[in-house]
Scaffold this motif. Structure first.
Motif, PDB file in Angstrom:
ATOM      1  N   PRO A 182       0.799  -1.233   0.000  1.00 29.26           N
ATOM      2  CA  PRO A 182       0.000   0.000   0.000  1.00 29.26           C
ATOM      3  C   PRO A 182       0.829   1.279   0.000  1.00 29.26           C
ATOM      4  N   GLU A 183       1.991   1.234   0.649  1.00 27.93           N
ATOM      5  CA  GLU A 183       2.795   2.452   0.722  1.00 27.93           C
ATOM      6  C   GLU A 183       3.722   2.620  -0.483  1.00 27.93           C
ATOM      7  N   ARG A 184       3.817   1.568  -1.317  1.00 30.73           N
ATOM      8  CA  ARG A 184       4.790   1.651  -2.418  1.00 30.73           C
ATOM      9  C   ARG A 184       4.190   1.282  -3.768  1.00 30.73           C
ATOM     10  N   GLY A 185       2.902   1.030  -3.849  1.00 29.65           N
ATOM     11  CA  GLY A 185       2.305   0.696  -5.138  1.00 29.65           C
ATOM     12  C   GLY A 185       2.449  -0.773  -5.471  1.00 29.65           C
ATOM     13  N   VAL A 186       2.588  -1.070  -6.758  1.00 29.50           N
ATOM     14  CA  VAL A 186       2.648  -2.456  -7.215  1.00 29.50           C
ATOM     15  C   VAL A 186       3.877  -2.674  -8.084  1.00 29.50           C
ATOM     16  N   ALA A 187       4.396  -3.893  -8.014  1.00 30.50           N
ATOM     17  CA  ALA A 187       5.459  -4.324  -8.912  1.00 30.50           C
ATOM     18  C   ALA A 187       4.988  -5.625  -9.547  1.00 30.50           C
ATOM     19  N   VAL A 188       4.990  -5.673 -10.863  1.00 29.56           N
ATOM     20  CA  VAL A 188       4.454  -6.811 -11.597  1.00 29.56           C
ATOM     21  C   VAL A 188       5.576  -7.474 -12.386  1.00 29.56           C
ATOM     22  N   LEU A 189       5.682  -8.788 -12.220  1.00 27.91           N
ATOM     23  CA  LEU A 189       6.665  -9.567 -12.965  1.00 27.91           C
ATOM     24  C   LEU A 189       5.959 -10.257 -14.126  1.00 27.91           C
ATOM     25  N   THR A 190       6.522 -10.145 -15.337  1.00 26.89           N
ATOM     26  CA  THR A 190       5.953 -10.824 -16.498  1.00 26.89           C
ATOM     27  C   THR A 190       6.754 -12.076 -16.821  1.00 26.89           C
ATOM     28  N   ASP A 191       6.193 -12.904 -17.692  1.00 27.73           N
ATOM     29  CA  ASP A 191       6.879 -14.139 -18.055  1.00 27.73           C
ATOM     30  C   ASP A 191       8.130 -13.895 -18.879  1.00 27.73           C
ATOM     31  N   ARG A 192       8.342 -12.665 -19.322  1.00 28.02           N
ATOM     32  CA  ARG A 192       9.582 -12.325 -20.034  1.00 28.02           C
ATOM     33  C   ARG A 192      10.684 -11.891 -19.080  1.00 28.02           C
ATOM     34  N   GLY A 193      10.348 -11.846 -17.792  1.00 33.58           N
ATOM     35  CA  GLY A 193      11.332 -11.437 -16.794  1.00 33.58           C
ATOM     36  C   GLY A 193      11.360  -9.957 -16.511  1.00 33.58           C
ATOM     37  N   ASP A 194      10.456  -9.192 -17.150  1.00 34.19           N
ATOM     38  CA  ASP A 194      10.391  -7.754 -16.913  1.00 34.19           C
ATOM     39  C   ASP A 194       9.647  -7.471 -15.617  1.00 34.19           C
ATOM     40  N   VAL A 195      10.078  -6.440 -14.919  1.00 34.71           N
ATOM     41  CA  VAL A 195       9.374  -5.958 -13.734  1.00 34.71           C
ATOM     42  C   VAL A 195       8.855  -4.559 -14.047  1.00 34.71           C
ATOM     43  N   VAL A 196       7.543  -4.373 -13.882  1.00 28.94           N
ATOM     44  CA  VAL A 196       6.905  -3.090 -14.165  1.00 28.94           C
ATOM     45  C   VAL A 196       6.322  -2.565 -12.863  1.00 28.94           C
ATOM     46  N   ARG A 197       6.698  -1.337 -12.512  1.00 34.33           N
ATOM     47  CA  ARG A 197       6.240  -0.728 -11.259  1.00 34.33           C
ATOM     48  C   ARG A 197       5.286   0.420 -11.546  1.00 34.33           C
ATOM     49  N   ALA A 198       4.241   0.497 -10.756  1.00 30.93           N
ATOM     50  CA  ALA A 198       3.264   1.572 -10.909  1.00 30.93           C
ATOM     51  C   ALA A 198       2.640   1.885  -9.565  1.00 30.93           C
ATOM     52  N   ARG A 199       1.983   3.017  -9.493  1.00 31.64           N
ATOM     53  CA  ARG A 199       1.338   3.427  -8.241  1.00 31.64           C
ATOM     54  C   ARG A 199       0.009   2.707  -8.021  1.00 31.64           C
ATOM     55  N   VAL A 200      -0.710   2.440  -9.127  1.00 27.58           N
ATOM     56  CA  VAL A 200      -2.035   1.826  -9.036  1.00 27.58           C
ATOM     57  C   VAL A 200      -2.165   0.754 -10.112  1.00 27.58           C
ATOM     58  N   LEU A 201      -2.813  -0.357  -9.771  1.00 26.85           N
ATOM     59  CA  LEU A 201      -3.062  -1.433 -10.723  1.00 26.85           C
ATOM     60  C   LEU A 201      -4.553  -1.484 -11.068  1.00 26.85           C
ATOM     61  N   VAL A 202      -4.848  -1.646 -12.349  1.00 29.69           N
ATOM     62  CA  VAL A 202      -6.215  -1.852 -12.825  1.00 29.69           C
ATOM     63  C   VAL A 202      -6.275  -3.229 -13.471  1.00 29.69           C
ATOM     64  N   ASN A 203      -7.135  -4.077 -12.940  1.00 27.62           N
ATOM     65  CA  ASN A 203      -7.249  -5.464 -13.387  1.00 27.62           C
ATOM     66  C   ASN A 203      -8.441  -5.602 -14.326  1.00 27.62           C
TER      67      ASN A 203
END
Length: 403
Positions: A182-203
């Motif tokens: 909650p204090e740092r947003g989201v970090a998403v790992l993809t199957d390509r090994g990339d990490v994408v960071r954002a403040r808010v996630l929309v599913n």
């Protein structure tokens, strides 16, 4: 010392179907300068529910007055037609008939007339002889004509929404892990090994939206149960001028086997609604045991089955028996023969089912810390995608403002 987090963007949207791309479009329209990234596991947009439906711009006549589906469909139909015209996307306002073929359906047909008027939709009631004015080959006891229904190319709409949004869209990027703080947003790992960071996630992950929600630590109140809708193509398209629907059963969110002249000129017949053995189970031969077992483990599936097994048996019969399917079509179009129907593609509907076995009939959006989850976006989601996108954008921007 305060730790500084480097974000790749402000809002991260998971899912490149029409709802996800509409949300991205709405976010950048409402808050210019907001950095939006879209992750889509397929190599292009709209490869699943958006690209496998019948292409109908629904009027909103079926939906309970005051529901999100009713409000969004009525508003969305007008907006979708305008959007297609503005961007040169193939579309047409064709109108449609809803036909009663049995006396038991007449009260439901009259109820639809009233519901349509409550939703602000103009309808014309037709007697048996008047049906031929619109569809000479169609037979019924009575019908209603809905003038605002149309057709379009929703795949082209989705692609244009993505382009116009200005978002960074990463195709071929399947989400495999989500770290949400909650204090740092989201970090998403993809199957390509990339990490994408954002403040808010929309599913907006459609068939996998409940799994994405669970990756964030949420416990969604519903689970996705995939239903396959199988289509035929009418080899004598001249039998049908436009769009012809049966009177739907109000107990189910499915509209029954109908006839739709698409924007490509072909007449599509269907769909039925049968359980799929995979979330992308476009045929009986597509079986993913892990997904099938996970679906079966949800208590709501068995409760749903006990409540609606008779309806399900009829749908299964039409799936395995072309003759049964033809019989269903002949109720409205008696001139059709078995050789007039050839197998076409299928779609899979992401139907949300509650623990008690109830089918979620309206849009379901659940919020969590720094996350907005679209957990049920049934038909008319494509029609209503512009107002749905604005609602999702409103919630995402509110979460962004809370950072």
């Amino acid at each position: 010392m305060v730790q500084v987090v480097a974000y790749d963007g402000d809002v991260l949207v998971v899912g490149g179907g029409i709802v996800g791309l509409s949300a991205a479009y709405a976010i950048t329209r409402a808050a210019p300068g907001t950095r939006v990234t879209v992750l889509e596991k397929e190599p292009g947009p709209a490869r699943h529910q958006t690209g496998h439906n019948s292409g109908v711009i629904h009027s909103g006549i079926y939906y309970r007055p005051g529901s999100l589906k009713a409000r969004y469909a009525v508003r969305g139909a007008a907006e979708m037609t305008k959007f297609c015209a503005e961007y040169g996307i193939p579309h047409a306002v064709t109108g449609k008939l809803i036909v009663a073929t049995d006396r038991a359906e007449l009260p439901r047909l009259h109820a639809l007339v009233q519901r349509g008027r409550e939703n602000g939709i103009a309808v014309r009631e037709l007697g048996a002889s008047q049906i031929a004015e619109y569809e000479p080959q169609v037979r019924g006891l009575a019908a209603i004509q809905v003038a605002t229904t149309g057709i379009c190319d929703f795949t082209a709409v989705a692609a244009r929404l993505g382009e116009a949004s200005g978002a960074e869209i990463r195709y071929g990027a399947r989400v495999v892990r989500i770290d949400r703080r909650p204090e740092r947003g989201v970090a998403v790992l993809t199957d390509r090994g990339d990490v994408v960071r954002a403040r808010v996630l929309v599913n907006c992950a459609g068939l996998y939206c409940d799994e994405i929600a669970r990756m964030t630590g949420e416990e969604p109140e519903a689970r996705i149960v995939p239903f396959r809708g199988e289509y035929y193509t009418l080899t004598r398209p001249g039998l049908v001028r436009g769009l012809v629907y049966p009177v739907p059963d109000p107990a189910f969110p499915f509209l029954g086997v109908h006839l739709t002249r698409g924007i490509d000129g072909d007449v599509h017949v269907g769909p039925n609604a049968v359980p799929a053995l995979a979330r992308e189970g476009y045929g009986w031969g597509v079986v993913r045991p892990r997904e099938a077992l996970a679906t079966a483990a949800w208590p709501g599936v068995w409760r749903m089955g006990r409540q609606h097994w008779r309806y399900g048996a009829g749908e299964l019969r039409r799936s395995v028996s072309k003759g049964a399917f033809v019989d269903a079509v002949r109720r409205m179009l008696p001139a059709v023969e078995a050789e007039d129907l050839t197998r076409a593609g299928a779609g899979v509907r992401a139907q949300a089912v509650l623990r008690d076995g109830a089918l979620v009939d309206d849009f379901l959006i659940q919020e969590g810390p720094r996350a907005v989850h679209v957990l049920n976006a049934p038909s008319p989601a494509a029609t209503a995608s512009l107002p749905i996108g604005r609602e999702v954008a409103r919630r995402a921007l509110a979460a962004l403002g809370d950072r």
